[in-house]
Design a protein around this motif. Sequence first.
Motif, PDB file in Angstrom:
ATOM      1  N   PHE A   1       0.809  -1.217   0.000  1.00 47.27           N
ATOM      2  CA  PHE A   1       0.000   0.000   0.000  1.00 47.27           C
ATOM      3  C   PHE A   1       0.845   1.272   0.000  1.00 47.27           C
ATOM      4  O   PHE A   1       0.304   2.366  -0.156  1.00 47.27           O
ATOM      5  N   GLU A   2       2.157   1.122   0.186  1.00 42.15           N
ATOM      6  CA  GLU A   2       3.047   2.276   0.130  1.00 42.15           C
ATOM      7  C   GLU A   2       3.596   2.490  -1.286  1.00 42.15           C
ATOM      8  O   GLU A   2       4.225   3.514  -1.563  1.00 42.15           O
ATOM      9  N   GLU A   3       3.338   1.520  -2.170  1.00 44.92           N
ATOM     10  CA  GLU A   3       3.814   1.637  -3.546  1.00 44.92           C
ATOM     11  C   GLU A   3       2.932   2.598  -4.331  1.00 44.92           C
ATOM     12  O   GLU A   3       1.698   2.498  -4.272  1.00 44.92           O
ATOM     13  N   PRO A   4       3.538   3.534  -5.073  1.00 46.84           N
ATOM     14  CA  PRO A   4       2.727   4.416  -5.920  1.00 46.84           C
ATOM     15  C   PRO A   4       1.920   3.599  -6.926  1.00 46.84           C
ATOM     16  O   PRO A   4       2.434   2.659  -7.535  1.00 46.84           O
ATOM     17  N   LEU A   5       0.654   3.956  -7.093  1.00 53.25           N
ATOM     18  CA  LEU A   5      -0.244   3.202  -7.967  1.00 53.25           C
ATOM     19  C   LEU A   5       0.266   3.170  -9.397  1.00 53.25           C
ATOM     20  O   LEU A   5       0.105   2.169 -10.104  1.00 53.25           O
ATOM     21  N   VAL A   6       0.927   4.237  -9.824  1.00 52.33           N
ATOM     22  CA  VAL A   6       1.425   4.311 -11.193  1.00 52.33           C
ATOM     23  C   VAL A   6       2.474   3.235 -11.456  1.00 52.33           C
ATOM     24  O   VAL A   6       2.527   2.666 -12.564  1.00 52.33           O
ATOM     25  N   LEU A   7       3.296   2.903 -10.451  1.00 48.97           N
ATOM     26  CA  LEU A   7       4.311   1.856 -10.625  1.00 48.97           C
ATOM     27  C   LEU A   7       3.652   0.484 -10.740  1.00 48.97           C
ATOM     28  O   LEU A   7       4.115  -0.366 -11.507  1.00 48.97           O
ATOM     29  N   PHE A   8       2.579   0.279  -9.979  1.00 49.36           N
ATOM     30  CA  PHE A   8       1.827  -0.976 -10.071  1.00 49.36           C
ATOM     31  C   PHE A   8       1.272  -1.148 -11.481  1.00 49.36           C
ATOM     32  O   PHE A   8       1.410  -2.205 -12.100  1.00 49.36           O
ATOM     33  N   PHE A   9       0.655  -0.086 -11.995  1.00 45.96           N
ATOM     34  CA  PHE A   9       0.071  -0.145 -13.337  1.00 45.96           C
ATOM     35  C   PHE A   9       1.133  -0.328 -14.411  1.00 45.96           C
ATOM     36  O   PHE A   9       0.921  -1.051 -15.389  1.00 45.96           O
ATOM     37  N   LEU A  10       2.280   0.309 -14.255  1.00 47.26           N
ATOM     38  CA  LEU A  10       3.350   0.160 -15.232  1.00 47.26           C
ATOM     39  C   LEU A  10       3.844  -1.280 -15.288  1.00 47.26           C
ATOM     40  O   LEU A  10       4.118  -1.810 -16.372  1.00 47.26           O
ATOM     41  N   ASP A  11       3.967  -1.918 -14.120  1.00 43.10           N
ATOM     42  CA  ASP A  11       4.391  -3.316 -14.081  1.00 43.10           C
ATOM     43  C   ASP A  11       3.407  -4.210 -14.817  1.00 43.10           C
ATOM     44  O   ASP A  11       3.790  -5.049 -15.640  1.00 43.10           O
ATOM     45  N   TYR A  12       2.115  -4.038 -14.528  1.00 41.59           N
ATOM     46  CA  TYR A  12       1.120  -4.911 -15.146  1.00 41.59           C
ATOM     47  C   TYR A  12       0.891  -4.564 -16.613  1.00 41.59           C
ATOM     48  O   TYR A  12       0.547  -5.446 -17.411  1.00 41.59           O
ATOM     49  N   LEU A  13       1.115  -3.306 -16.966  1.00 42.20           N
ATOM     50  CA  LEU A  13       1.063  -2.938 -18.381  1.00 42.20           C
ATOM     51  C   LEU A  13       2.207  -3.614 -19.139  1.00 42.20           C
ATOM     52  O   LEU A  13       2.029  -4.094 -20.267  1.00 42.20           O
ATOM     53  N   ALA A  14       3.380  -3.698 -18.498  1.00 43.65           N
ATOM     54  CA  ALA A  14       4.526  -4.376 -19.114  1.00 43.65           C
ATOM     55  C   ALA A  14       4.273  -5.877 -19.235  1.00 43.65           C
ATOM     56  O   ALA A  14       4.650  -6.502 -20.236  1.00 43.65           O
ATOM     57  N   ILE A  15       3.625  -6.472 -18.228  1.00 45.53           N
ATOM     58  CA  ILE A  15       3.287  -7.903 -18.281  1.00 45.53           C
ATOM     59  C   ILE A  15       2.312  -8.153 -19.427  1.00 45.53           C
ATOM     60  O   ILE A  15       2.449  -9.119 -20.191  1.00 45.53           O
ATOM     61  N   MET A  16       1.336  -7.268 -19.573  1.00 44.34           N
ATOM     62  CA  MET A  16       0.422  -7.377 -20.710  1.00 44.34           C
ATOM     63  C   MET A  16       1.190  -7.256 -22.019  1.00 44.34           C
ATOM     64  O   MET A  16       0.956  -8.009 -22.968  1.00 44.34           O
ATOM     65  N   GLY A  17       2.124  -6.303 -22.059  1.00 38.22           N
ATOM     66  CA  GLY A  17       2.939  -6.115 -23.261  1.00 38.22           C
ATOM     67  C   GLY A  17       3.729  -7.354 -23.617  1.00 38.22           C
ATOM     68  O   GLY A  17       3.879  -7.697 -24.799  1.00 38.22           O
ATOM     69  N   LEU A  18       4.235  -8.047 -22.601  1.00 32.49           N
ATOM     70  CA  LEU A  18       4.976  -9.294 -22.817  1.00 32.49           C
ATOM     71  C   LEU A  18       4.117 -10.319 -23.546  1.00 32.49           C
ATOM     72  O   LEU A  18       4.564 -10.963 -24.519  1.00 32.49           O
ATOM     73  N   PHE A  19       2.861 -10.466 -23.114  1.00 39.56           N
ATOM     74  CA  PHE A  19       1.987 -11.468 -23.725  1.00 39.56           C
ATOM     75  C   PHE A  19       1.357 -10.974 -25.025  1.00 39.56           C
ATOM     76  O   PHE A  19       1.014 -11.792 -25.891  1.00 39.56           O
ATOM     77  N   VAL A  20       1.226  -9.668 -25.179  1.00 41.52           N
ATOM     78  CA  VAL A  20       0.809  -9.128 -26.480  1.00 41.52           C
ATOM     79  C   VAL A  20       1.891  -9.438 -27.509  1.00 41.52           C
ATOM     80  O   VAL A  20       1.599  -9.879 -28.635  1.00 41.52           O
ATOM     81  N   TRP A  21       3.140  -9.202 -27.138  1.00 39.97           N
ATOM     82  CA  TRP A  21       4.281  -9.515 -28.011  1.00 39.97           C
ATOM     83  C   TRP A  21       4.304 -11.004 -28.348  1.00 39.97           C
ATOM     84  O   TRP A  21       4.480 -11.389 -29.512  1.00 39.97           O
ATOM     85  N   THR A  22       4.082 -11.861 -27.325  1.00 37.80           N
ATOM     86  CA  THR A  22       4.058 -13.310 -27.540  1.00 37.80           C
ATOM     87  C   THR A  22       2.926 -13.699 -28.483  1.00 37.80           C
ATOM     88  O   THR A  22       3.110 -14.490 -29.415  1.00 37.80           O
ATOM     89  N   GLY A  23       1.741 -13.134 -28.249  1.00 34.06           N
ATOM     90  CA  GLY A  23       0.591 -13.430 -29.101  1.00 34.06           C
ATOM     91  C   GLY A  23       0.794 -12.973 -30.527  1.00 34.06           C
ATOM     92  O   GLY A  23       0.395 -13.654 -31.477  1.00 34.06           O
ATOM     93  N   HIS A  24       1.440 -11.819 -30.688  1.00 33.80           N
ATOM     94  CA  HIS A  24       1.684 -11.277 -32.026  1.00 33.80           C
ATOM     95  C   HIS A  24       2.576 -12.207 -32.846  1.00 33.80           C
ATOM     96  O   HIS A  24       2.233 -12.579 -33.979  1.00 33.80           O
TER      97      HIS A  24
END
Length: 225
Positions: free
Chosen positions: A184-207
């Motif tokens: 809960f001390e982590e900035p929300l933007v860093l959380f979203f950036l991590d999960y956006l990158a994870i999505m990007g990893l699987f978007v790249w894999t799917g592509h």
Amino acid sequence: MGRKQTLKITVDALMTLALLMLMAYELIGQTTHEITGTAMLLLFVAHHLLNRSWHKNLFRGRYSPYRVFQTALVAAIFLLMVGQGVSGVMLSRHLFTFLPIQGGAYWARSLHMLGAYWNLVLMSLHLGLHWSMALVPLRKAFRGKAVLLPVAGAVVVLFGVTAFLRREVGAYLLGQIQFAFFDFEEPLVLFFLDYLAIMGLFVWTGHYLGLLLRKLSQPRKGGQK
């Protein structure tokens, strides 16, 4: 671009945003989570209505390796979304408390947790199958600097792998972690950036998996026996 195509892109973009927000759960609050989850289900229904021509052609034509994979992916996501909807209503503490639902909270929570992470992966793979359309305007925008696109892709993949391991997403996918843990001390933007990158990893894999399957789907030179 036609109105319907614009609407499709808008719905898909909102679903991607909703998916990211849903992964934050406690960080955005339970009420916001339930509202976002309900919106996600409505967007999912809208997505299928806008692509109803795909459903009409489901039993027509030849099933190539690419089409088999795409159809299996869509079916898996559909089942996951149904499971997420049912388990979400069972776990609701705000929007659906008026429903006479009792018991089953443990199994609903386990299903909801598992479904959330598999949805993240499978929906990203599905998005990756259609990523070629998104690359068209990007290539035009980076005309003369096309080398930047694969470099940016490599950075996203590297960041995505790091975030995948650090967030222990693999353990969630295997059901080894039963409760979501948040800093809960982590900035929300860093959380979203991590999960956006994870999505990007699987978007790249799917592509690239889609490109490979399309290549396998093409008739061999000289004809087939």
